[in-house]
Design an enzyme around this catalytic site. Structure first.
Site, PDB file in Angstrom:
ATOM      1  N   ASP A 265      16.441   3.131 -10.226  1.00 23.53           N
ATOM      2  CA  ASP A 265      15.321   3.962 -10.664  1.00 23.53           C
ATOM      3  C   ASP A 265      15.551   5.353 -10.079  1.00 23.53           C
ATOM      4  OD1 ASP A 265      12.976   5.261 -11.226  1.00 23.53           O
ATOM      5  OD2 ASP A 265      11.700   3.918 -10.051  1.00 23.53           O
TER       6      ASP A 265
ATOM      7  N   ASP B  71      21.599   2.712   2.234  1.00 22.86           N
ATOM      8  CA  ASP B  71      22.242   1.439   1.891  1.00 22.86           C
ATOM      9  C   ASP B  71      22.758   1.469   0.455  1.00 22.86           C
ATOM     10  OD1 ASP B  71      21.516   0.538   4.400  1.00 22.86           O
ATOM     11  OD2 ASP B  71      19.779  -0.588   3.677  1.00 22.86           O
TER      12      ASP B  71
ATOM     13  N   GLY C 280      16.838  -5.993  -1.342  1.00 22.94           N
ATOM     14  CA  GLY C 280      17.607  -4.780  -1.040  1.00 22.94           C
ATOM     15  C   GLY C 280      17.188  -4.077   0.234  1.00 22.94           C
TER      16      GLY C 280
ATOM     17  N   HIS D 100      15.538   2.763   1.364  1.00 21.45           N
ATOM     18  CA  HIS D 100      16.861   2.305   1.793  1.00 21.45           C
ATOM     19  C   HIS D 100      17.990   3.020   1.042  1.00 21.45           C
ATOM     20  CE1 HIS D 100      15.876  -0.094  -1.692  1.00 21.45           C
ATOM     21  NE2 HIS D 100      17.094  -0.584  -1.740  1.00 21.45           N
TER      22      HIS D 100
ATOM     23  N   ARG E 107      29.512   3.570  -2.656  1.00 23.71           N
ATOM     24  CA  ARG E 107      30.760   4.013  -2.033  1.00 23.71           C
ATOM     25  C   ARG E 107      31.756   2.856  -1.939  1.00 23.71           C
ATOM     26  NH1 ARG E 107      32.805   3.505   2.837  1.00 23.71           N
ATOM     27  NH2 ARG E 107      34.363   4.975   3.540  1.00 23.71           N
TER      28      ARG E 107
ATOM     29  N   ASP F 250      21.414  -5.236  -0.184  1.00 27.20           N
ATOM     30  CA  ASP F 250      22.463  -4.314  -0.644  1.00 27.20           C
ATOM     31  C   ASP F 250      23.667  -4.389   0.287  1.00 27.20           C
ATOM     32  OD1 ASP F 250      20.759  -3.452  -2.690  1.00 27.20           O
ATOM     33  OD2 ASP F 250      19.997  -1.772  -1.508  1.00 27.20           O
TER      34      ASP F 250
ATOM     35  N   HIS G 158      16.056  -1.963  -9.006  1.00 27.69           N
ATOM     36  CA  HIS G 158      14.885  -1.419  -8.328  1.00 27.69           C
ATOM     37  C   HIS G 158      13.623  -1.946  -9.017  1.00 27.69           C
ATOM     38  CE1 HIS G 158      17.350   2.130  -6.622  1.00 27.69           C
ATOM     39  NE2 HIS G 158      17.273   1.155  -5.755  1.00 27.69           N
TER      40      HIS G 158
END
Length: 133
Positions: A84, A94, A59, A91, A100, A64, A12
């Site tokens: 962060d 995402d 991202g 997002h 996951r 991502d 980030h």
């Protein structure tokens, strides 16, 4: 399956300096592996190291998700994602999907500097070579 291990590097905005410093410190280890990074992060790492990075979209613009696709295809073996936790991310869905997928496909993911250092040392010691099978 691929013959070398591949590492995804994501950070980030407020963590990009930290990830660049991490890549400088561990450049000799990272240079042995395939490296993928989201847009600006990859650009910054390449500007400050001699690492060869496969740059994807940023991202928020799908990077991502591109990393997620590589995970599904078993083309990423370790994710270093310096997040962060104190700043809201537009997002966030995402990001959660990427985490996951790491869980679904048993891909180690470091989300802070301490875990990133443990994983990079494990990578260097061959502890992730099981992913080559």
């Amino acid at each position: 399956m691929h013959k070398i291990l591949n590492v995804a590097l994501i950070a980030h905005d407020k963590k990009k300096d930290t990830l660049v410093s991490f890549c400088i410190a561990y450049e000799s280890i990272l240079a042995k592996y395939g490296l993928y990074a989201t847009g600006t992060t990859g650009k910054r790492i390449m500007a400050e190291t001699n690492l060869d990075i496969h740059r994807l979209a940023s991202g928020p613009l799908g990077g991502d998700q591109q990393i997620g696709s590589l995970i599904v295809n078993k083309d990423i073996d370790l994710v270093i994602f310096l997040r962060d936790p104190l700043t809201a991310q537009a997002h966030e869905p995402d990001i959660q999907a990427l985490i996951r997928l790491c869980d679904v496909y048993s891909v180690p993911i470091a989300t802070n500097l301490a875990s990133a250092e443990i994983f990079i040392k494990a990578l260097n010691d061959g502890e992730l070579n099981w992913r080559l099978d």
